[in-house]
Design an enzyme around this catalytic site. Structure first.
Site, mmCIF file in Angstrom:
data_model
loop_
_atom_site.group_PDB
_atom_site.id
_atom_site.type_symbol
_atom_site.label_atom_id
_atom_site.label_comp_id
_atom_site.label_asym_id
_atom_site.label_seq_id
_atom_site.Cartn_x
_atom_site.Cartn_y
_atom_site.Cartn_z
ATOM 1 C CD GLU A 1 39.653 -2.113 11.926
ATOM 2 O OE1 GLU A 1 40.593 -1.555 12.536
ATOM 3 O OE2 GLU A 1 38.514 -2.289 12.436
ATOM 4 C CG HIS B 1 44.010 -3.498 15.511
ATOM 5 N ND1 HIS B 1 44.436 -4.099 16.660
ATOM 6 C CD2 HIS B 1 42.651 -3.500 15.560
ATOM 7 C CE1 HIS B 1 43.376 -4.466 17.371
ATOM 8 N NE2 HIS B 1 42.280 -4.109 16.734
HETATM 9 N N1 ADE Z 1 39.796 -0.486 19.208
HETATM 10 C C1 ADE Z 1 38.718 -1.224 19.473
HETATM 11 N N2 ADE Z 1 38.293 -1.837 18.371
HETATM 12 C C2 ADE Z 1 39.130 -1.478 17.361
HETATM 13 C C3 ADE Z 1 39.209 -1.773 15.984
HETATM 14 N N3 ADE Z 1 38.351 -2.585 15.368
HETATM 15 N N4 ADE Z 1 40.194 -1.204 15.268
HETATM 16 C C4 ADE Z 1 41.066 -0.382 15.845
HETATM 17 N N5 ADE Z 1 41.025 -0.072 17.136
HETATM 18 C C5 ADE Z 1 40.067 -0.623 17.897
HETATM 19 ZN ZN ZN Z 2 40.308 -4.748 17.179
#
Ligand code: ADE
Ligand code: ZN
Length: 336
Positions: free
Chosen positions: A197, A194
């Protein structure tokens, strides 16, 4: 368009299995395992799902998954998700799980992975859904904790296709996990993370350069950095975008503000995904529909997104070609 989105063959590549825990199953597992929940009804649970950012969601997400205890619980959770996406013509799934959120509560790693894997295998043989399992490290915990988890996981190496990085992004840059990811790669595991975001574009660069990831999960903040966009486009590094999640966690105020269409126009390999569907109001088809309507996506855009989902998967070449062929036959049969 509605029917086309439903019927088009597609893959899901960004899905936290713990994020598929629907309120009714949460209540049932709470009763089954004698766990006291802060909620008495589905309505109370849904009322709590009013998130202001990623952290406000994560607090509720980690609390909810405390009802998961037995191998059967993990199997039931995973089967419920697979049945839902089977009805949406999802042909392949790559699923995240967060073992540290379970082992930290005294649940053995073997039980968690055993239940999930049993459901994935059953779906492979009875539903024709292929799958891969990706272990995510919680980035708010230490690199040492992640390394300990990786060592535990290596006993089950053959059940995994890769490792990922999730949880609270801000203040936890990818470089913290360089060694852990290097060790995972030594064992032939793919890597994803990730990034971008809530965190800055520098975290996307860091994930590519330090963790050597094959895909970026989310990555929507890449558009703030033109040079980064050019690199992502040139290398065709996939970005697993989750539209409903982004709106519910206020990355964008409303779906009309989402930058998915700009990402597609920039030539990026974008895929659509549901992230934590039980918390964000929709599975894969609902994500396609919400994005299509708000951003006025064309049928060609939908085809491109579905095509990217297979291209970006960790399937072997033969399976990829087979599913891309299935997609192309579907596309050729479309009349308008
Ligand atoms: N864990 C579950 N969903 C998540 C997200 N959108 N961003 C980071 N960690 C997560
Ligand atoms: Zn995620």
């Amino acid at each position: 368009m509605k029917t086309m989105i439903q019927n088009i063959p597609k893959a899901e590549l960004h899905l936290h299995i713990e994020g598929t825990l629907e309120p009714d199953l949460m209540l049932e597992l709470g009763r089954r395992n004698d766990i006291l929940l802060p909620y008495d009804s589905i309505e109370e649970i849904e009322a709590a799902y009013d998130f202001s950012d990623l952290q406000s969601f994560l607090d509720i997400y980690y609390a909810g998954m405390k009802v998961l205890h037995t191998e059967q619980d993990y199997f039931d959770l995973t089967m419920a998700y697979l049945r839902k996406v089977k009805a949406q013509n999802v042909r392949h799934v790559e699923i995240f799980f967060d073992p540290q959120a379970h082992t930290s509560r005294g649940i053995p790693f073997s039980r968690v992975i055993g239940g999930i894997d049993r459901a994935l295998k059953e779906a492979g043989s009875t539903m024709g859904i292929s799958s891969g399992l990706i272990l995510c490290f919680l980035r708010h915990l230490s690199a040492a904790d992640a390394m300990k988890t990786l060592e535990l996981a290596l006993e089950y190496r053959e059940l995994l296709i890769g490792v990922g990085l999730d949880s609270s992004e801000s203040g936890h840059p990818p470089e913290k996990f360089t060694e852990v990811f290097a060790r995972a790669r030594e064992h032939g595991l793919k890597t994803v993370a990730h990034a971008g975001e809530e965190g800055p574009p520098a975290y996307i660069r860091g994930a590519i350069e330090s963790l050597k990831v094959s895909r970026i999960d989310h990555g929507v903040r890449c558009l703030e950095d033109g040079a980064l966009v050019r690199m992502l486009g040139a290398m065709q590094i996939p970005l697993t975008v989750c539209p409903l999640s982004n709106v519910r966690l206020r990355v964008f105020n409303q779906m009309k503000d989402h930058n998915l269409k700009q990402m597609l126009n920039a030539g990026l390999c974008v895929t659509l995904n549901s992230d934590d569907p039980a918390y964000f109001g929709g599975y894969l088809v609902e994500n396609y529909r919400a994005a299509q309507q708000a951003l006025d996506l064309s049928r060609q855009d939908i085809y491109q997104l579905a095509r990217n989902s297979f291209r970006a998967s960790f399937l072997g070449d033969k399976d990829k070609e087979r599913l891309l062929g299935e997609l192309d036959r579907f596309w050729e049969e479309q009349t308008d």
